[in-house]
Design a protein around this motif. Structure first.
Motif, PDB file in Angstrom:
ATOM      1  N   GLU A   8      -3.840  23.793  39.156  1.00 24.98           N
ATOM      2  CA  GLU A   8      -3.699  24.708  40.295  1.00 24.98           C
ATOM      3  C   GLU A   8      -2.502  24.318  41.160  1.00 24.98           C
ATOM      4  O   GLU A   8      -1.698  25.177  41.561  1.00 24.98           O
ATOM      5  CB  GLU A   8      -4.983  24.703  41.130  1.00 24.98           C
ATOM      6  CG  GLU A   8      -4.947  25.676  42.304  1.00 24.98           C
ATOM      7  CD  GLU A   8      -6.222  25.640  43.126  1.00 24.98           C
ATOM      8  OE1 GLU A   8      -6.272  26.347  44.162  1.00 24.98           O
ATOM      9  OE2 GLU A   8      -7.169  24.917  42.747  1.00 24.98           O
ATOM     10  N   ASN A   9      -2.367  23.028  41.465  1.00 22.87           N
ATOM     11  CA  ASN A   9      -1.249  22.574  42.294  1.00 22.87           C
ATOM     12  C   ASN A   9       0.091  22.741  41.565  1.00 22.87           C
ATOM     13  O   ASN A   9       1.105  23.083  42.180  1.00 22.87           O
ATOM     14  CB  ASN A   9      -1.436  21.118  42.699  1.00 22.87           C
ATOM     15  CG  ASN A   9      -2.365  20.963  43.882  1.00 22.87           C
ATOM     16  OD1 ASN A   9      -2.694  21.936  44.558  1.00 22.87           O
ATOM     17  ND2 ASN A   9      -2.819  19.747  44.130  1.00 22.87           N
ATOM     18  N   PHE A  10       0.082  22.500  40.241  1.00 27.42           N
ATOM     19  CA  PHE A  10       1.338  22.666  39.504  1.00 27.42           C
ATOM     20  C   PHE A  10       1.760  24.131  39.475  1.00 27.42           C
ATOM     21  O   PHE A  10       2.945  24.449  39.597  1.00 27.42           O
ATOM     22  CB  PHE A  10       1.211  22.132  38.081  1.00 27.42           C
ATOM     23  CG  PHE A  10       2.504  22.218  37.309  1.00 27.42           C
ATOM     24  CD1 PHE A  10       3.592  21.421  37.659  1.00 27.42           C
ATOM     25  CD2 PHE A  10       2.643  23.109  36.260  1.00 27.42           C
ATOM     26  CE1 PHE A  10       4.795  21.517  36.968  1.00 27.42           C
ATOM     27  CE2 PHE A  10       3.840  23.209  35.556  1.00 27.42           C
ATOM     28  CZ  PHE A  10       4.918  22.410  35.916  1.00 27.42           C
ATOM     29  N   ASN A  11       0.786  25.021  39.333  1.00 35.86           N
ATOM     30  CA  ASN A  11       1.118  26.445  39.379  1.00 35.86           C
ATOM     31  C   ASN A  11       1.674  26.839  40.748  1.00 35.86           C
ATOM     32  O   ASN A  11       2.548  27.702  40.858  1.00 35.86           O
ATOM     33  CB  ASN A  11      -0.103  27.292  39.038  1.00 35.86           C
ATOM     34  CG  ASN A  11      -0.403  27.300  37.545  1.00 35.86           C
ATOM     35  OD1 ASN A  11       0.481  27.048  36.724  1.00 35.86           O
ATOM     36  ND2 ASN A  11      -1.649  27.597  37.190  1.00 35.86           N
ATOM     37  N   SER A  12       1.173  26.191  41.776  1.00 36.89           N
ATOM     38  CA  SER A  12       1.724  26.432  43.114  1.00 36.89           C
ATOM     39  C   SER A  12       3.163  25.937  43.197  1.00 36.89           C
ATOM     40  O   SER A  12       4.019  26.572  43.824  1.00 36.89           O
ATOM     41  CB  SER A  12       0.866  25.738  44.180  1.00 36.89           C
ATOM     42  OG  SER A  12      -0.442  26.250  44.210  1.00 36.89           O
ATOM     43  N   ALA A  13       3.438  24.811  42.535  1.00 34.44           N
ATOM     44  CA  ALA A  13       4.805  24.294  42.489  1.00 34.44           C
ATOM     45  C   ALA A  13       5.715  25.250  41.726  1.00 34.44           C
ATOM     46  O   ALA A  13       6.865  25.482  42.118  1.00 34.44           O
ATOM     47  CB  ALA A  13       4.820  22.910  41.845  1.00 34.44           C
ATOM     48  N   LEU A  14       5.209  25.807  40.623  1.00 38.46           N
ATOM     49  CA  LEU A  14       5.990  26.785  39.863  1.00 38.46           C
ATOM     50  C   LEU A  14       6.295  28.024  40.711  1.00 38.46           C
ATOM     51  O   LEU A  14       7.397  28.579  40.647  1.00 38.46           O
ATOM     52  CB  LEU A  14       5.241  27.208  38.596  1.00 38.46           C
ATOM     53  CG  LEU A  14       5.136  26.180  37.467  1.00 38.46           C
ATOM     54  CD1 LEU A  14       4.353  26.766  36.299  1.00 38.46           C
ATOM     55  CD2 LEU A  14       6.517  25.733  36.992  1.00 38.46           C
ATOM     56  N   LYS A  15       5.322  28.436  41.489  1.00 39.27           N
ATOM     57  CA  LYS A  15       5.527  29.591  42.368  1.00 39.27           C
ATOM     58  C   LYS A  15       6.625  29.295  43.386  1.00 39.27           C
ATOM     59  O   LYS A  15       7.475  30.151  43.688  1.00 39.27           O
ATOM     60  CB  LYS A  15       4.220  29.942  43.084  1.00 39.27           C
ATOM     61  CG  LYS A  15       4.305  31.209  43.922  1.00 39.27           C
ATOM     62  CD  LYS A  15       2.945  31.568  44.513  1.00 39.27           C
ATOM     63  CE  LYS A  15       3.035  32.863  45.331  1.00 39.27           C
ATOM     64  NZ  LYS A  15       1.714  33.219  45.913  1.00 39.27           N
ATOM     65  N   GLU A  16       6.637  28.081  43.887  1.00 40.12           N
ATOM     66  CA  GLU A  16       7.675  27.668  44.833  1.00 40.12           C
ATOM     67  C   GLU A  16       9.033  27.616  44.135  1.00 40.12           C
ATOM     68  O   GLU A  16      10.051  28.078  44.664  1.00 40.12           O
ATOM     69  CB  GLU A  16       7.315  26.300  45.406  1.00 40.12           C
ATOM     70  CG  GLU A  16       8.262  25.760  46.455  1.00 40.12           C
ATOM     71  CD  GLU A  16       8.088  26.427  47.809  1.00 40.12           C
ATOM     72  OE1 GLU A  16       8.999  26.294  48.640  1.00 40.12           O
ATOM     73  OE2 GLU A  16       7.046  27.077  48.034  1.00 40.12           O
ATOM     74  N   LEU A  17       9.058  27.089  42.928  1.00 46.55           N
ATOM     75  CA  LEU A  17      10.310  26.987  42.172  1.00 46.55           C
ATOM     76  C   LEU A  17      10.856  28.360  41.792  1.00 46.55           C
ATOM     77  O   LEU A  17      12.066  28.540  41.668  1.00 46.55           O
ATOM     78  CB  LEU A  17      10.101  26.144  40.918  1.00 46.55           C
ATOM     79  CG  LEU A  17       9.918  24.642  41.131  1.00 46.55           C
ATOM     80  CD1 LEU A  17       9.428  23.970  39.846  1.00 46.55           C
ATOM     81  CD2 LEU A  17      11.219  23.993  41.599  1.00 46.55           C
ATOM     82  N   SER A  18       9.953  29.331  41.602  1.00 43.19           N
ATOM     83  CA  SER A  18      10.381  30.654  41.180  1.00 43.19           C
ATOM     84  C   SER A  18      11.199  31.388  42.242  1.00 43.19           C
ATOM     85  O   SER A  18      11.827  32.397  41.957  1.00 43.19           O
ATOM     86  CB  SER A  18       9.165  31.504  40.782  1.00 43.19           C
ATOM     87  OG  SER A  18       8.363  31.788  41.917  1.00 43.19           O
ATOM     88  N   LYS A  19      11.202  30.865  43.453  1.00 45.87           N
ATOM     89  CA  LYS A  19      12.053  31.455  44.498  1.00 45.87           C
ATOM     90  C   LYS A  19      13.523  31.207  44.198  1.00 45.87           C
ATOM     91  O   LYS A  19      14.390  31.992  44.581  1.00 45.87           O
ATOM     92  CB  LYS A  19      11.689  30.866  45.863  1.00 45.87           C
ATOM     93  CG  LYS A  19      10.273  31.188  46.333  1.00 45.87           C
ATOM     94  CD  LYS A  19       9.957  30.468  47.632  1.00 45.87           C
ATOM     95  CE  LYS A  19       8.517  30.735  48.069  1.00 45.87           C
ATOM     96  NZ  LYS A  19       8.161  29.991  49.312  1.00 45.87           N
ATOM     97  N   GLU A  20      13.801  30.113  43.510  1.00 45.30           N
ATOM     98  CA  GLU A  20      15.173  29.737  43.181  1.00 45.30           C
ATOM     99  C   GLU A  20      15.486  29.891  41.700  1.00 45.30           C
ATOM    100  O   GLU A  20      16.642  30.116  41.329  1.00 45.30           O
ATOM    101  CB  GLU A  20      15.421  28.288  43.596  1.00 45.30           C
ATOM    102  CG  GLU A  20      16.835  27.798  43.363  1.00 45.30           C
ATOM    103  CD  GLU A  20      17.036  26.351  43.815  1.00 45.30           C
ATOM    104  OE1 GLU A  20      18.129  25.807  43.558  1.00 45.30           O
ATOM    105  OE2 GLU A  20      16.100  25.776  44.424  1.00 45.30           O
TER     106      GLU A  20
END
Length: 335
Positions: A8-20
């Motif tokens: 769950e936390n890694f998917n949140s990190a991916l969501k954050e990374l997807s901004k860039e």
């Protein structure tokens, strides 16, 4: 820096990374296989770790992200030319060790071969790479003998272990994002294959004399010149140019570069109607020696990375690893 995160936390990190970044990984494309009602594993955009296919080899390589199959370079009219806009987001690509090693080969051709290709360079400079390990060898892989089963050239290593994700993050920017979701550090060692079922032996005495061997005759009969082996290969980089003229205004259009294959008809066509290597055995000879002879003479290592995709895709069941293993006998033949 090593981390252990919940999925769950890694998917949140991916969501954050997807901004860039646009995040690409091998994923299952249902119903898109080469035969009816079959699936295909190919690179596509993902947003969660569950979409990544870890247990099967991708049938196409990651290179279509950096080198699109068809890429518009610029638009033109009677009076002006405009370079095509780039994708604003940088690519973040999930790939295996053999493919990361192939990246070095593509860089050789596009950045270190006496010139720098500006279109490739713009994408390449922005790209980041996430390594996924191989606990076991896949069918037709021979990366160990090619020395491409291991790498340290990654920005982040990713492994899913049950409901947890283990990471080794080298890139400062990626680390800044991941560390928001986990501050506990640990030691992480990537999984690398140490043995393949398929073994290859490139003879030490390999020379251009092998071109005279009769071993190439077999491929004149078997190869159908479809070019699939080139298109799935992570180190094949050839392209051709196309000028597309618009129906609305035949004096305006766009220039594209499109993947090409040294195995297909027309690849060596020249002005005046001349063409070379019309025989399919000669084309196989050209490809094979480029992969395991010519390239090493210039760069110090072989072009082929042993991913085995060419063997996987060939409709005539031609094995490139078997071709390599015939070279020793072929050298004895031409001595």
């Amino acid at each position: 820096m090593g981390y252990k995160l919940s999925i769950e936390n890694f998917n949140s990190a991916l969501k954050e990374l997807s901004k860039e970044y646009k995040i690409y990984a091998p994923k299952v494309l249902e119903g898109k296989g080469r035969f009816s009602d079959t699936d295909m594993v190919r690179y596509g955009e993902i947003s969660t770790v569950e979409e990544i296919e870890f247990n099967k080899k991708s049938q196409f390589s990651y290179k279509e992200v950096l080198l699109p199959i068809s890429q518009t370079l610029f638009f033109f009219t009677e009076n002006e030319m405009k370079e095509a806009d780039m994708e604003e987001k940088a690519p973040l690509i999930v790939l295996r060790s053999c493919d990361i090693n192939s990246l070095r080969r593509i860089d050789d051709i596009y950045l270190r071969n006496g010139f720098e290709d500006p279109f490739y360079k713009k994408i390449r400079e922005k790209a980041k790479f996430i390594l996924i390990g191989c606990e076991n060898s896949f069918e037709n892989c021979f990366c160990v003998n090619m020395g491409t089963n291991k790498t340290e050239e990654y920005d982040m290593y990713l492994k899913v272990n049950g409901k947890e994700v283990v990471l080794d993050v080298k890139d400062t920017g990626l680390n800044k994002v991941v560390s928001k979701f986990e501050n506990t550090s640990l030691e992480v060692t990537p999984d690398f294959v140490i043995e393949n079922e398929v073994k290859v032996n490139i003879p030490e005495n390999l020379s251009q004399d092998v071109m005279k061997s009769k071993m190439w005759d077999e491929y004149s009969e078997r190869c159908i010149a479809c070019g699939r082996c080139n298109f799935v290969c992570p180190t094949c980089t050839c392209f051709t140019m196309q000028d597309i003229f618009y129906k609305e205004n035949e004096k305006s259009g766009e220039r594209r570069r499109v993947w090409a294959s040294c195995q297909v008809d027309g690849y060596t066509d020249m002005a005046g109607g001349h063409s070379f290597r019309n025989d399919k055995g000669q084309r196989m000879r050209f490809k094979a020696l480029h992969k395991v002879y010519d390239y090493k003479k210039k760069w110090g290592y072989h072009m082929c990375v042993g991913c085995g995709r060419c063997d996987d895709i060939c409709p005539e069941y031609i094995s490139f690893s078997n071709c390599i293993n015939k070279l020793e006998k072929a050298m004895d033949e031409v001595k």
